[in-house]
Design a protein around this motif. Sequence first.
Motif, PDB file in Angstrom:
ATOM      1  N   ALA A  11     -10.731   4.236 -18.995  1.00 42.31           N
ATOM      2  CA  ALA A  11     -11.289   2.879 -19.029  1.00 42.31           C
ATOM      3  C   ALA A  11     -10.922   2.112 -17.760  1.00 42.31           C
ATOM      4  CB  ALA A  11     -10.811   2.125 -20.272  1.00 42.31           C
ATOM      5  N   GLU A  12      -9.702   2.313 -17.241  1.00 43.25           N
ATOM      6  CA  GLU A  12      -9.303   1.648 -15.993  1.00 43.25           C
ATOM      7  C   GLU A  12     -10.105   2.167 -14.796  1.00 43.25           C
ATOM      8  OE1 GLU A  12      -4.628   0.619 -16.999  1.00 43.25           O
ATOM      9  OE2 GLU A  12      -5.169   2.646 -16.343  1.00 43.25           O
ATOM     10  N   ILE A  13     -10.446   3.448 -14.805  1.00 44.65           N
ATOM     11  CA  ILE A  13     -11.296   4.018 -13.750  1.00 44.65           C
ATOM     12  C   ILE A  13     -12.655   3.332 -13.765  1.00 44.65           C
ATOM     13  CG2 ILE A  13     -12.582   6.112 -13.089  1.00 44.65           C
ATOM     14  CD1 ILE A  13     -10.014   7.668 -14.080  1.00 44.65           C
ATOM     15  N   VAL A  14     -13.229   3.179 -14.958  1.00 44.42           N
ATOM     16  CA  VAL A  14     -14.533   2.522 -15.091  1.00 44.42           C
ATOM     17  C   VAL A  14     -14.443   1.069 -14.643  1.00 44.42           C
ATOM     18  CG1 VAL A  14     -16.245   1.720 -16.777  1.00 44.42           C
ATOM     19  CG2 VAL A  14     -15.432   4.096 -16.836  1.00 44.42           C
ATOM     20  N   GLU A  19     -15.603  -3.253 -10.781  1.00 47.33           N
ATOM     21  CA  GLU A  19     -15.103  -4.336  -9.928  1.00 47.33           C
ATOM     22  C   GLU A  19     -15.495  -4.104  -8.465  1.00 47.33           C
ATOM     23  OE1 GLU A  19     -10.949  -4.481 -10.979  1.00 47.33           O
ATOM     24  OE2 GLU A  19     -11.358  -5.754 -12.725  1.00 47.33           O
ATOM     25  N   ALA A  20     -15.366  -2.870  -7.985  1.00 45.72           N
ATOM     26  CA  ALA A  20     -15.767  -2.579  -6.606  1.00 45.72           C
ATOM     27  C   ALA A  20     -17.273  -2.750  -6.422  1.00 45.72           C
ATOM     28  CB  ALA A  20     -15.343  -1.160  -6.221  1.00 45.72           C
ATOM     29  N   SER A  21     -18.045  -2.349  -7.425  1.00 49.08           N
ATOM     30  CA  SER A  21     -19.498  -2.453  -7.298  1.00 49.08           C
ATOM     31  C   SER A  21     -19.968  -3.903  -7.295  1.00 49.08           C
ATOM     32  CB  SER A  21     -20.203  -1.656  -8.393  1.00 49.08           C
ATOM     33  OG  SER A  21     -20.025  -2.247  -9.659  1.00 49.08           O
ATOM     34  N   MET A  22     -19.192  -4.809  -7.880  1.00 46.75           N
ATOM     35  CA  MET A  22     -19.587  -6.222  -7.918  1.00 46.75           C
ATOM     36  C   MET A  22     -19.284  -6.948  -6.609  1.00 46.75           C
ATOM     37  SD  MET A  22     -18.883  -7.701 -11.739  1.00 46.75           S
ATOM     38  CE  MET A  22     -17.189  -7.181 -11.896  1.00 46.75           C
ATOM     39  N   VAL A  23     -18.466  -6.385  -5.748  1.00 46.23           N
ATOM     40  CA  VAL A  23     -18.096  -7.085  -4.505  1.00 46.23           C
ATOM     41  C   VAL A  23     -19.343  -7.454  -3.681  1.00 46.23           C
ATOM     42  CG1 VAL A  23     -16.827  -6.833  -2.334  1.00 46.23           C
ATOM     43  CG2 VAL A  23     -15.748  -6.181  -4.498  1.00 46.23           C
ATOM     44  N   PRO A  24     -20.331  -6.665  -3.378  1.00 46.83           N
ATOM     45  CA  PRO A  24     -20.443  -5.230  -3.630  1.00 46.83           C
ATOM     46  C   PRO A  24     -19.787  -4.394  -2.519  1.00 46.83           C
ATOM     47  CG  PRO A  24     -22.504  -6.028  -2.725  1.00 46.83           C
ATOM     48  CD  PRO A  24     -21.579  -7.222  -2.838  1.00 46.83           C
ATOM     49  N   ASP A  25     -19.113  -3.329  -2.973  1.00 46.86           N
ATOM     50  CA  ASP A  25     -18.491  -2.365  -2.082  1.00 46.86           C
ATOM     51  C   ASP A  25     -18.860  -0.968  -2.593  1.00 46.86           C
ATOM     52  OD1 ASP A  25     -16.905  -0.748  -0.502  1.00 46.86           O
ATOM     53  OD2 ASP A  25     -14.995  -1.546  -1.226  1.00 46.86           O
ATOM     54  N   ARG A  31     -15.344   5.933  -4.646  1.00 50.47           N
ATOM     55  CA  ARG A  31     -14.041   6.620  -4.752  1.00 50.47           C
ATOM     56  C   ARG A  31     -13.732   7.023  -6.191  1.00 50.47           C
ATOM     57  NH1 ARG A  31     -11.296   1.912  -2.248  1.00 50.47           N
ATOM     58  NH2 ARG A  31     -10.187   2.018  -4.218  1.00 50.47           N
ATOM     59  N   TYR A  32     -14.372   6.367  -7.160  1.00 52.78           N
ATOM     60  CA  TYR A  32     -14.114   6.643  -8.571  1.00 52.78           C
ATOM     61  C   TYR A  32     -15.132   7.610  -9.166  1.00 52.78           C
ATOM     62  CZ  TYR A  32     -11.080   2.702  -7.837  1.00 52.78           C
ATOM     63  OH  TYR A  32     -10.103   1.872  -7.343  1.00 52.78           O
ATOM     64  N   MET A  33     -16.030   8.147  -8.329  1.00 53.86           N
ATOM     65  CA  MET A  33     -17.096   9.038  -8.796  1.00 53.86           C
ATOM     66  C   MET A  33     -17.011  10.391  -8.108  1.00 53.86           C
ATOM     67  SD  MET A  33     -20.500   6.692  -8.842  1.00 53.86           S
ATOM     68  CE  MET A  33     -21.003   6.463 -10.541  1.00 53.86           C
ATOM     69  N   ALA A  34     -17.401  11.417  -8.843  1.00 51.42           N
ATOM     70  CA  ALA A  34     -17.580  12.727  -8.213  1.00 51.42           C
ATOM     71  C   ALA A  34     -18.793  12.636  -7.283  1.00 51.42           C
ATOM     72  CB  ALA A  34     -17.805  13.790  -9.288  1.00 51.42           C
ATOM     73  N   PRO A  35     -18.781  13.351  -6.164  1.00 53.81           N
ATOM     74  CA  PRO A  35     -19.935  13.320  -5.262  1.00 53.81           C
ATOM     75  C   PRO A  35     -21.218  13.729  -5.990  1.00 53.81           C
ATOM     76  CG  PRO A  35     -18.075  14.418  -4.217  1.00 53.81           C
ATOM     77  CD  PRO A  35     -17.704  14.196  -5.656  1.00 53.81           C
ATOM     78  N   GLY A 112     -10.502  12.505 -14.173  1.00 54.13           N
ATOM     79  CA  GLY A 112     -10.180  11.313 -13.393  1.00 54.13           C
ATOM     80  C   GLY A 112     -11.308  10.776 -12.533  1.00 54.13           C
ATOM     81  N   LEU A 113     -12.536  11.312 -12.693  1.00 53.04           N
ATOM     82  CA  LEU A 113     -13.680  10.824 -11.928  1.00 53.04           C
ATOM     83  C   LEU A 113     -14.891  10.606 -12.838  1.00 53.04           C
ATOM     84  CD1 LEU A 113     -13.541  13.171  -8.803  1.00 53.04           C
ATOM     85  CD2 LEU A 113     -12.958  10.731  -8.870  1.00 53.04           C
ATOM     86  N   ILE A 114     -15.685   9.615 -12.498  1.00 52.16           N
ATOM     87  CA  ILE A 114     -16.945   9.392 -13.203  1.00 52.16           C
ATOM     88  C   ILE A 114     -17.907  10.492 -12.766  1.00 52.16           C
ATOM     89  CG2 ILE A 114     -18.910   7.820 -13.456  1.00 52.16           C
ATOM     90  CD1 ILE A 114     -16.819   5.535 -12.767  1.00 52.16           C
TER      91      ILE A 114
END
Length: 135
Positions: A11-14, A19-25, A31-35, A112-114
Motif C-alpha cells: 500500500a505504501e508503494i502505491v 504522490e509522485a504522479s500528482m506532482v507530476p513526476d 521507480r515504483y513500477m516494473a519496466p 515490491g513493484l507495481i
Amino acid sequence: MLNRVEPLSDAEIVRAYLEASMVPDPDGAARYMAPGTPITFTGGRLFDHPSGPSGFNAMRYRWVKKRMERFDVCPAEGETIVYSVGTLYGEWPDGTAFEGNRYVDRFVVRDGLIVKMDVWNDSAERILQQRGIVA
C-alpha cells in the motif's frame, strides 16, 4: 549502529507512486513500477509508462490531485492487489474548479513493484454534464 530502512508495504508503494504522479513526476513515479507495466487508463487508453497518464491529464485538466480516502489491500498468491479509492479535485482547462470526482485505481504489486494498473473515474460523466448532455 546502522540505520535500517524498512521496505515499503504494498500500500505504501502505491501511495508513493500516486504522490509522485500528482506532482507530476512521471519518472519518479516509474521507480515504483516494473519496466513496461501496462496502465489501462480511463476510456481503455493503454500506456506503458507514467508519462502516458500524465500527458493525458495535462490535456484534460488544468491541474488535478487525488484525495486518497482509503487503500484496500487484497493479498494473493505471489502478489497483492491494492485499490486506491477516493476523489479527484482540481480545475478543468477553462479554470472551473471541481471536486468530489470519484476514482478507483487498481494496482497489482509483485516483489515490491507495481506490475499492472487500472484507472477509473467520473471525469467523462462530469464533462458530459457540463455540456448539458446528461442530467
